[in-house]
Design a protein around this motif. Structure first.
Motif, short mmCIF file in Angstrom:
data_model
loop_
_atom_site.label_atom_id
_atom_site.label_comp_id
_atom_site.label_asym_id
_atom_site.label_seq_id
_atom_site.Cartn_x
_atom_site.Cartn_y
_atom_site.Cartn_z
N LEU A 36 0.86 -1.16 0.09
CA LEU A 36 -0.05 0.07 -0.04
C LEU A 36 0.98 1.36 -0.01
O LEU A 36 1.88 1.27 0.51
N ASN A 37 0.37 2.21 -0.71
CA ASN A 37 1.03 3.61 -0.63
C ASN A 37 0.56 4.63 0.30
O ASN A 37 -0.75 4.64 0.51
N ILE A 38 1.43 4.90 1.36
CA ILE A 38 0.97 5.89 2.38
C ILE A 38 1.36 7.18 2.04
O ILE A 38 1.22 8.26 2.83
N ARG A 39 2.10 7.46 1.09
CA ARG A 39 2.74 8.57 0.65
C ARG A 39 1.46 9.72 0.43
O ARG A 39 1.88 11.07 1.03
N ASP A 40 0.39 9.51 -0.01
CA ASP A 40 -0.63 10.56 -0.26
C ASP A 40 -1.71 10.69 0.81
O ASP A 40 -2.44 11.51 0.87
N LEU A 41 -1.43 9.95 1.87
CA LEU A 41 -2.37 10.14 3.24
C LEU A 41 -1.90 11.37 3.46
O LEU A 41 -0.84 11.80 3.97
N PRO A 42 -3.03 12.19 3.98
CA PRO A 42 -2.75 13.53 4.69
C PRO A 42 -2.69 13.28 6.09
O PRO A 42 -2.75 12.25 6.47
N PHE A 43 -2.12 14.20 6.83
CA PHE A 43 -1.91 14.20 8.23
C PHE A 43 -3.42 13.85 8.86
O PHE A 43 -4.25 14.29 8.52
N PHE A 44 -3.23 12.92 9.83
CA PHE A 44 -4.62 12.67 10.66
C PHE A 44 -5.03 14.05 11.16
O PHE A 44 -4.29 14.67 11.86
N ASP A 45 -6.40 14.03 11.03
CA ASP A 45 -7.15 15.24 11.35
C ASP A 45 -8.47 14.91 12.07
O ASP A 45 -9.25 14.54 11.29
N GLN A 46 -8.54 14.93 13.38
CA GLN A 46 -9.79 14.70 14.15
C GLN A 46 -11.02 15.36 13.48
O GLN A 46 -12.01 14.88 13.51
N ASP A 47 -10.76 16.61 12.77
CA ASP A 47 -11.78 17.47 12.53
C ASP A 47 -12.49 16.56 11.26
O ASP A 47 -13.86 17.01 10.86
N GLU A 49 -12.22 13.02 10.63
CA GLU A 49 -12.00 11.68 10.81
C GLU A 49 -13.27 11.06 10.39
O GLU A 49 -13.33 9.80 9.88
N ASN A 50 -14.49 11.74 10.63
CA ASN A 50 -15.70 11.00 10.32
C ASN A 50 -16.07 10.93 8.74
O ASN A 50 -16.87 10.28 8.36
N ASP A 51 -15.51 11.64 8.05
CA ASP A 51 -15.63 11.98 6.78
C ASP A 51 -14.32 12.26 6.13
O ASP A 51 -14.07 13.42 5.47
N PRO A 52 -13.42 11.27 6.00
CA PRO A 52 -12.15 11.51 5.76
C PRO A 52 -11.90 11.60 3.88
O PRO A 52 -12.92 11.00 3.24
N PRO A 53 -10.97 12.05 3.42
CA PRO A 53 -10.68 12.27 2.05
C PRO A 53 -10.71 10.59 1.49
O PRO A 53 -10.58 9.87 2.08
N VAL A 54 -11.15 10.86 0.22
CA VAL A 54 -11.09 9.50 -0.59
C VAL A 54 -10.04 8.61 -0.35
O VAL A 54 -10.09 7.31 -0.23
N VAL A 55 -8.79 9.19 -0.39
CA VAL A 55 -7.55 8.29 -0.36
C VAL A 55 -7.50 7.60 1.06
O VAL A 55 -7.19 6.30 0.90
#
Length: 181
Positions: A36-47, A49-55
C-alpha cells in the motif's frame, strides 16, 4: 491468504520498500501481498475523521478487507517514522480496521542493529486499545547493514537473512492459520 504491506518509508529507493517487494516476489506462492502507498495520506485530522478524504477511505478499505498486515519499518531517530504513525492513526480511528487483524513486522536499515528500537515502539503502538492488532511473537526480522545485503534489483543476497526470512514466513503462516481457526 491476502496480506497488505505498509511500508514506513516513502522514499523511492527505500530499502524497506525493496524488502517488501522482495517478500512479495519470493513468497507469491504462499500469499498474495499488496504493497500500500501511504505517501498520499494527509496528516491525521480529528476534524475530518468521520468523513475523511477518498485516499484515506480507500486505504482503510484495503486494510479492512485483507487477512493480515505486514509492517515494514525503517528506524528514524530511534523510533517509528512519522508517516507510519500517521497511517496507523487513520487506521485506528472511527471504524478501527486493525482490531483483531493479525500482523507481523520486518525492517531494514544501514545500521548494524537493523530496526530494533523502531520495532519495539511499533509493537507498543500495535497493542494500543484502538489498534489491538495481534502480532506474531518471537519472529523479529531486523535486517541490519541492508545496503550490503541487497543487489541492484533489490533482492536479498545474504543467504542467512534469506533463510531466516523463509522460517519467519512459514511461522507466520502457521500462526495465522492457528489464530484464525
Amino acid at each position: 491468504m491476502k496480506v497488505v504491506a505498509i511500508v514506513g518509508s516513502i522514499r523511492k529507493e527505500s530499502y524497506n520498500l525493496k524488502l517488501a517487494k522482495y517478500i512479495q516476489k519470493r513468497y507469491q506462492d504462499k500469499f498474495e501481498l499488496e504493497i500500500l502507498n501511504i505517501r498520499d495520506l494527509p496528516f491525521f485530522d480529528q476534524d475530518i475523521e468521520n468523513d475523511p478524504p477518498v485516499v484515506v477511505k480507500e486505504f482503510k478499505n484495503k486494510v479492512a478487507h485483507t487477512d493480515a498486515v505486514l509492517w515494514v519499518t525503517p528506524e528514524y531517530n530511534g523510533t517509528v517514522p512519522g508517516v507510519l504513525v500517521n497511517a496507523i492513526d487513520w487506521l485506528s480511528r472511527v471504524d478501527k480496521v486493525l482490531i483483531g487483524k493479525p500482523s507481523w513486522i520486518v525492517g531494514a536499515s544501514m545500521g548494524n542493529l537493523g530496526t530494533v528500537k523502531a520495532q519495539l515502539h511499533l509493537r507498543d503502538i500495535l497493542f494500543a486499545a484502538g489498534v489491538s492488532s495481534p502480532l506474531l511473537p518471537g519472529n523479529e526480522v531486523y535486517v541490519g547493514a541492508v545496503h550490503e545485503k541487497v543487489d541492484q534489483e533489490g533482492n536479498l543476497t545474504h543467504e542467512p537473512t534469506v533463510q531466516f526470512l523463509d522460517v519467519v514466513v512459514d511461522n507466520f503462516i502457521t500462526w495465522f492459520n492457528h489464530h484464525n481457526r
